[in-house]
Design an enzyme around this catalytic site. Sequence first.
Site, mmCIF file in Angstrom:
data_model
loop_
_atom_site.group_PDB
_atom_site.id
_atom_site.type_symbol
_atom_site.label_atom_id
_atom_site.label_comp_id
_atom_site.label_asym_id
_atom_site.label_seq_id
_atom_site.Cartn_x
_atom_site.Cartn_y
_atom_site.Cartn_z
ATOM 1 N N ALA A 73 0.840 -1.198 0.000
ATOM 2 C CA ALA A 73 0.000 0.000 0.000
ATOM 3 C C ALA A 73 0.873 1.244 0.000
ATOM 4 O O ALA A 73 1.907 1.286 0.675
ATOM 5 C CB ALA A 73 -0.917 0.010 1.222
ATOM 6 N N GLU A 106 -1.235 -12.159 -4.647
ATOM 7 C CA GLU A 106 -2.493 -12.036 -5.361
ATOM 8 C C GLU A 106 -2.700 -10.565 -5.688
ATOM 9 O O GLU A 106 -2.358 -9.697 -4.891
ATOM 10 C CB GLU A 106 -3.684 -12.523 -4.523
ATOM 11 C CG GLU A 106 -3.741 -14.019 -4.297
ATOM 12 C CD GLU A 106 -2.948 -14.472 -3.092
ATOM 13 O OE1 GLU A 106 -2.686 -15.679 -2.971
ATOM 14 O OE2 GLU A 106 -2.562 -13.614 -2.265
ATOM 15 N N ASN A 111 -6.537 -4.645 -11.650
ATOM 16 C CA ASN A 111 -5.530 -3.688 -11.174
ATOM 17 C C ASN A 111 -4.294 -3.769 -12.082
ATOM 18 O O ASN A 111 -3.264 -4.332 -11.715
ATOM 19 C CB ASN A 111 -5.170 -3.960 -9.714
ATOM 20 C CG ASN A 111 -4.317 -2.851 -9.122
ATOM 21 O OD1 ASN A 111 -3.757 -2.031 -9.837
ATOM 22 N ND2 ASN A 111 -4.213 -2.850 -7.798
ATOM 23 N N TYR A 118 4.454 -5.500 -10.661
ATOM 24 C CA TYR A 118 4.953 -6.820 -10.276
ATOM 25 C C TYR A 118 5.664 -7.505 -11.445
ATOM 26 O O TYR A 118 6.697 -8.149 -11.250
ATOM 27 C CB TYR A 118 3.809 -7.692 -9.751
ATOM 28 C CG TYR A 118 3.077 -7.087 -8.570
ATOM 29 C CD1 TYR A 118 3.767 -6.445 -7.549
ATOM 30 C CD2 TYR A 118 1.691 -7.143 -8.483
ATOM 31 C CE1 TYR A 118 3.100 -5.881 -6.474
ATOM 32 C CE2 TYR A 118 1.017 -6.577 -7.404
ATOM 33 C CZ TYR A 118 1.730 -5.948 -6.408
ATOM 34 O OH TYR A 118 1.070 -5.396 -5.344
#
Length: 148
Positions: A73, A106, A111, A118
């Site tokens: 986050a 996950e 998104n 990633y």
Amino acid sequence: MEYSIVDAQARHIPQLEELEKQCFSVPWTGYQLKGQLKDNNHEFIVAESSEGEVLGYVCMTYVLDEGDISNVAVKPEHRRLHLGTELIAALINRAEALGIVRISLEVRENNYPAQKLYSNFGFNPAGLRKNYYEFPKENAIIMVKSMK
């Protein structure tokens, strides 16, 4: 903006709870966050400003040589400043030092910015978890990085 990547501490929990509320539809509680603090099965790091403000975080649970990134986050007003990139890079470095050979995570199916981030670190799609996320209900893509 100046910041440091440091281990999450109990003193960060109130700020982390607020960050959770800003970023996730089902935020973790302070109790859940405390359970992720660094120990023999967790790495939990924050980007902290020179004034002590938590700007973002990443945490990973690991067993033996496998890790799972639980959450990433970054405060909405600090996105697009490469904080997420710095946090994930720092976590991967720690994982390498721990002898982790595989990391999974996950990510919401829609998104795309997170999936791209990633992918830039070598995570590849490996499967799908149907209806994994709530509010809104959404599938999760499982992404995996082989460290060797």
